[in-house]
Design an enzyme around this catalytic site. Structure first.
Site, PDB file in Angstrom:
ATOM      1  N   ASP A 125       0.875  -1.176   0.000  1.00 32.56           N
ATOM      2  CA  ASP A 125       0.000   0.000   0.000  1.00 32.56           C
ATOM      3  C   ASP A 125       0.907   1.219   0.000  1.00 32.56           C
ATOM      4  OD1 ASP A 125      -2.067  -1.752   0.220  1.00 32.56           O
ATOM      5  OD2 ASP A 125      -2.739  -1.136   2.202  1.00 32.56           O
ATOM      6  N   TYR A 141      -9.458  -6.925  17.630  1.00 32.83           N
ATOM      7  CA  TYR A 141      -8.490  -6.220  16.787  1.00 32.83           C
ATOM      8  C   TYR A 141      -9.231  -5.702  15.565  1.00 32.83           C
ATOM      9  CZ  TYR A 141      -3.965  -5.358  14.470  1.00 32.83           C
ATOM     10  OH  TYR A 141      -2.865  -4.772  13.862  1.00 32.83           O
TER      11      TYR A 141
END
Length: 734
Positions: free
Chosen positions: A159, A229
C-alpha cells in the site's frame, strides 16, 4: 544483572518507571516458552522471506528515483539539478515496527520534492508501475481519506501513499521526525506522513526495541484471537496496540516479554479511562494544525479510550471506540491478567492465553446483519462500506434504554451457496446483545426499528453520496436467539466448548449487578422473548432466514427454568414472516406483499426522514465507581440513554448545548494514571478520581473525529432519500 542495575537509566515517558528490576532466569524461560507458543500462528518470518521483502523494497525505491528523475527532465529542470533531485521510499506500520507476520502487506510512503505533484504520482508513476515486471493487481484509490496505490510486487502486497515536501531535493538520510517538514504541506500530505512519523516516534520512545517487538507481536496475536483487533469496528487497530505496549515498556524498562505481557494486562485492566495514554508530553510546533486537546476541542472530551499518537499533530487513534467495545476490551484485559497470573505461577501455559472466545455461546440474543450484492465486484465495495458503518449501529443500540451491551464480532461470514439465491454474494456479521434486567416488570416490549433503520439510512445515504449504490445491493438486519444461530452458521463454528466463566460485561456498562454465568448467559438477561416483526418478500432474502422466521416465536417461562430445560415454543394462529429488515435497493412498490401481524398487535413504523436529530441531555447522576476505577454508564463520562421509540415531536427538538467542562488538567494530570501508586503490596495499581468526561452521540455528524484532519472536500449529504421502513420488535418476559 548487577551491571544492569548500576547503569544510569535513560528516562522514557511522561512519568518515572514503576520498576527497574532486571529479569530473572525464570523470565527468560517463560519468554522462550511464549515464542514457542506463538510459532504455530505464523507470526515470525524466516530469513529468506525477510530478505525477499528487502529486495522488493529496494526495487521499488529504485523505481521511484527513476520516475522522479524522468519527470524532472520532462518538467525542464536544469540538467545539472536532475541527477540530485532524489526521492525515497519509507516504510511504516507493522513492517517498520518489525512486528509484521508471514504474508502481511507493507505500508510504504513515497516522498518526492516540491516540483512533483500528487497528480503525477497517480498518473505517470501509476503508468510506470503498469509496465513493470512482477506487478499485479494494480489499483489506485485517489479519493480515499489517505489516497493510496495498492499493488502486489513479486508476491508482496504493498500500500503506497504519497507526500511531496517543500524542498528541492530528497536526500537518502532525510529524517521525517523533524516537525518543520510539515510546513506548507497540504492536508493529504500531512496525513500520508503521519503514519511514518508516528511509527518512528514510537520506536524512539521505547527502552529495548526487541523486548517491545516480541511483546507487541504477542499482544497483537492475542487481540486478533480474542476478536478485539479492528479499528473500523470500534476496537483497537495496530498503532493503538503498539502505543499501549510501548507505554508498558516505558514503565518496566528492563522487563522481558513474558513479564511485560503480564504488566500490560495489569495496567490496562485497572486504567481509569477516559484518562489518556500518552507516550510523551505533547508539544506545539506552531504550525496551526488541529491536535487532540480536550481543553480546546469540546469533541475531544467525549472520546472514551484516548490513546494519543506521539508525533505532531497529536491525534487520538481510538476515536471509534464505544461504550460496548471498551467494556468488551476491559473485560478481556481482566481475563488476560487472570490467565497470565496462572502462567507465571506455573499453573497454566501460554496457549491458554491464545484460546479464542466462543462468541456464539456467550449471548442469549444476537442481531444478524447481512449485506448482499449481485456481483462479486459490487459485493466487495458494498461490504467495505457496510463494515465501516457498523459502529453506527452499535452506537444506536447502546443508546437504547433497554440495551446494556452491543458486542460486534469483527469476523464476517459468507452464506453457504445452497442457502443463497443464485448469483447473490452475501456477507454476515453478528452482534451479541445484552438486554437490561427490568425490575418490577412482568414483560417489556422493545422496538429496535428506530435503531436499525437509522443505521440503514446512514449506509444508504453514504452509498448514494459517493455514487456507489448499484442494483442488487441490499442490507438486512434480523434479531435471533442463540439457539437459532444454526440456521446461519455451520456446527463447527457454533461448537460448544467446555463451560466457561463469562466476563461480567453487563456490569461495566450499566452499573447493575450481574452474576457470573456459564455460557448460557441466562442470568445476564433474565428474560424470555416474544418476537414480532414484519418482513417484506425480497429477492435477496436468504432461504434459511425464511425457514427460521416463518412464524413468530412466543416463549414464556421463568429465567431460572430457561437454564435447565429447552424453551417451549408456541406458534400463534396468524403467522408473521420473520424479523428481517430489508432496506437498501429493495423494489417494494408493486412487487411486495405485507404480511399481517398477529391479531391485536400493532407494528409502528418510523416516519421517513433523512436525518433524525438525537436529543442529548447533560448527564446528571454521578455513577458508582467499580473496584477497578472504571466509571459505569451512570457516571459523567457516559452516554445518555434514550427511549427506544422517539416520537416525531421529540425528534424535531434541537440539540441542547452541553455544559462546558474545564479540563485544563487534561494533559497536566494525565500522570494520575501513569504515576501508578507504588505501595508495599507490590504491583497493585491504585487510582485517583477519573476525569469527568461526558460521552455523547458518537456518530460522525455530532463531532469531528480527532484523527480525521478536516478536509473541506469531504462529501456532505444534501439530498433526502426515501427508504421504506420496516419493524423489528420483541417482548422480554420475566
Amino acid at each position: 544483572n548487577s551491571m544492569l542495575e548500576n547503569q544510569p537509566q535513560k528516562h522514557y515517558g511522561i512519568t518515572s518507571p514503576i520498576s527497574l528490576t532486571p529479569p530473572k532466569e525464570i523470565d527468560y524461560i517463560y519468554t522462550q516458552k511464549l515464542i514457542e507458543a506463538m510459532k504455530p500462528f505464523g507470526v515470525f518470518e524466516d530469513e529468506e522471506e525477510l530478505n525477499h521483502r528487502l529486495i522488493v523494497l529496494g526495487k521499488l525505491n529504485k523505481l521511484v528515483k527513476e520516475w522522479i528523475s524522468e519527470l524532472s527532465e520532462s518538467k525542464n529542470l536544469p540538467p545539472s539539478v536532475v541527477p540530485n533531485v532524489g526521492g525515497k521510499i519509507f516504510t511504516f506500520g507493522s513492517y517498520r515496527l518489525g512486528v509484521h507476520t508471514k504474508g502481511a502487506d507493507i505500508d510504504a510512503l513515497c516522498v518526492a520534492p516540491r516540483h512533483v505533484e500528487r497528480s503525477d504520482f497517480f498518473q505517470s508513476f501509476f503508468e510506470k508501475l503498469k509496465v513493470q515486471d512482477g506487478i499485479r493487481n494494480l489499483r489506485a484509490i485517489e479519493d480515499a481519506y489517505v489516497p493510496v496505490i495498492k499493488f502486489e510486487f513479486d508476491g508482496i502486497e504493498i500500500d503506497l501513499v504519497f507526500a511531496r515536501l517543500a524542498v528541492q531535493t530528497i536526500s537518502d538520510n532525510l529524517d521525517l521526525r523533524d516537525d518543520s517538514r510539515l510546513r506548507s504541506l497540504d492536508i493529504r500530505c500531512i496525513r500520508s506522513l503521519n503514519g511514518c512519523r508516528v511509527t518512528d516516534e514510537i520506536l524512539h520512545l521505547v527502552p529495548h526495541k526487541e523486548n517491545f517487538r516480541l511483546t507487541l507481536r504477542a499482544i497483537k496475536l492475542w487481540a486478533k484471537r480474542r476478536g478485539i483487533y479492528s479499528n473500523v469496528l470500534g476496537f483497537l487497530g495496530g498503532v493503538s496496540w503498539a502505543m499501549l505496549v510501548a507505554r508498558t515498556c516505558q514503565l518496566y524498562p528492563n522487563a522481558l516479554a513474558s513479564t511485560l505481557i503480564h504488566k500490560f494486562f495489569l495496567i490496562f485492566s485497572k486504567w481509569e479511562w477516559p484518562n489518556p495514554v500518552l507516550l510523551k508530553q505533547p508539544e506545539d510546533s506552531n504550525l496551526n494544525l488541529p491536535v487532540w486537546d480536550p481543553r480546546v476541542n469540546p469533541s475531544d472530551r467525549y472520546h472514551l479510550m484516548p490513546i494519543i499518537t506521539p508525533a505532531y499533530p497529536q491525534q487520538n487513534s481510538t476515536y471509534n471506540v464505544s461504550t460496548s467495545t471498551r467494556a468488551v476490551m476491559v473485560e478481556e484485559f481482566k481475563q488476560g491478567l487472570a490467565v497470565t497470573d496462572e502462567i507465571l505461577q506455573g499453573k497454566s501455559d501460554w496457549p491458554k492465553l491464545l484460546e479464542p472466545p466462543n462468541f456464539f455461546q456467550k449471548y442469549k440474543h444476537y442481531i444478524v446483519l447481512t449485506a448482499s450484492a449481485s456481483t462479486e465486484e459490487h459485493h466487495l465495495e458494498w461490504v467495505g462500506l457496510v463494515e465501516s458503518k457498523i459502529r453506527v449501529l452499535v452506537g444506536n443500540l447502546e443508546r437504547n434504554e433497554f440495551i446494556n451491551l452491543a458486542h460486534v464480532n469483527p469476523q464476517s461470514f459468507p452464506v453457504n451457496k445452497e442457502h443463497c439465491k443464485e448469483g447473490n454474494y452475501v456477507s454476515m456479521w453478528f452482534l451479541g446483545i445484552i438486554f437490561r434486567k427490568m425490575e418490577n416488570a412482568e414483560s417489556v416490549n422493545i422496538d429496535l426499528t428506530y435503531d436499525i433503520q437509522s443505521f440503514t439510512d446512514t449506509v444508504h445515504r453514504q452509498a448514494n453520496n459517493i455514487n456507489m449504490l448499484k442494483e442488487g445491493m441490499k442490507i438486512e438486519a434480523t434479531h435471533v436467539k442463540k439457539k437459532q444461530l444454526h440456521y446461519y452458521l455451520p456446527a463447527e463454528i457454533l461448537q460448544k466448548r467446555k463451560k466457561q466463566s463469562i466476563p461480567d460485561i453487563g456490569r461495566n456498562i450499566s452499573g447493575l449487578p450481574s452474576k457470573r454465568a456459564s455460557v448460557d448467559v441466562s442470568s445476564l438477561d433474565g428474560f424470555t422473548t416474544t418476537d414480532t416483526g414484519t418482513r417484506y418478500s425480497s429477492p435477496s432474502l436468504l432461504n434459511r432466514i425464511s425457514k427460521l422466521d416463518n412464524n413468530s416465536l412466543i416463549e414464556t417461562e421463568s429465567a431460572a427454568a430457561s437454564r435447565e430445560k429447552p424453551l417451549n415454543v408456541t406458534v400463534p394462529s396468524v403467522p408473521v414472516k420473520g424479523l428481517s429488515i430489508p432496506v437498501i435497493g429493495s423494489k417494494i412498490a408493486g412487487t411486495t406483499k405485507a404480511v399481517l401481524p398477529p391479531t391485536g398487535c400493532t407494528i409502528p413504523t418510523v416516519v421517513g426522514r433523512n436525518v433524525i436529530p438525537r436529543i442529548i441531555t447533560p448527564p446528571s447522576a454521578q455513577g458508582q465507581q467499580l473496584l477497578n476505577g472504571i466509571s459505569t454508564i451512570n457516571s459523567k463520562n457516559a452516554a445518555p440513554k434514550r427511549p427506544h421509540s422517539p416520537s416525531s415531536e421529540e425528534c424535531t427538538k434541537r440539540l441542547k448545548d452541553i455544559e462546558k467542562i474545564g479540563l485544563d488538567s487534561a494533559f497536566k494530570d494525565c500522570s494520575i494514571q501513569d504515576d501508578i501508586k507504588r505501595k508495599s503490596t507490590g504491583d497493585s495499581l491504585g487510582g485517583g478520581e477519573s476525569m469527568p468526561i461526558p460521552t455523547i452521540d458518537t456518530s460522525r455528524s455530532q463531532r469531528l473525529a480527532s484523527k480525521e484532519l478536516p478536509d473541506s472536500s469531504s462529501p456532505v449529504p444534501t439530498n433526502n432519500i426515501r427508504v421504506i421502513k420496516h419493524s423489528i420488535r420483541l417482548t422480554l418476559n420475566r
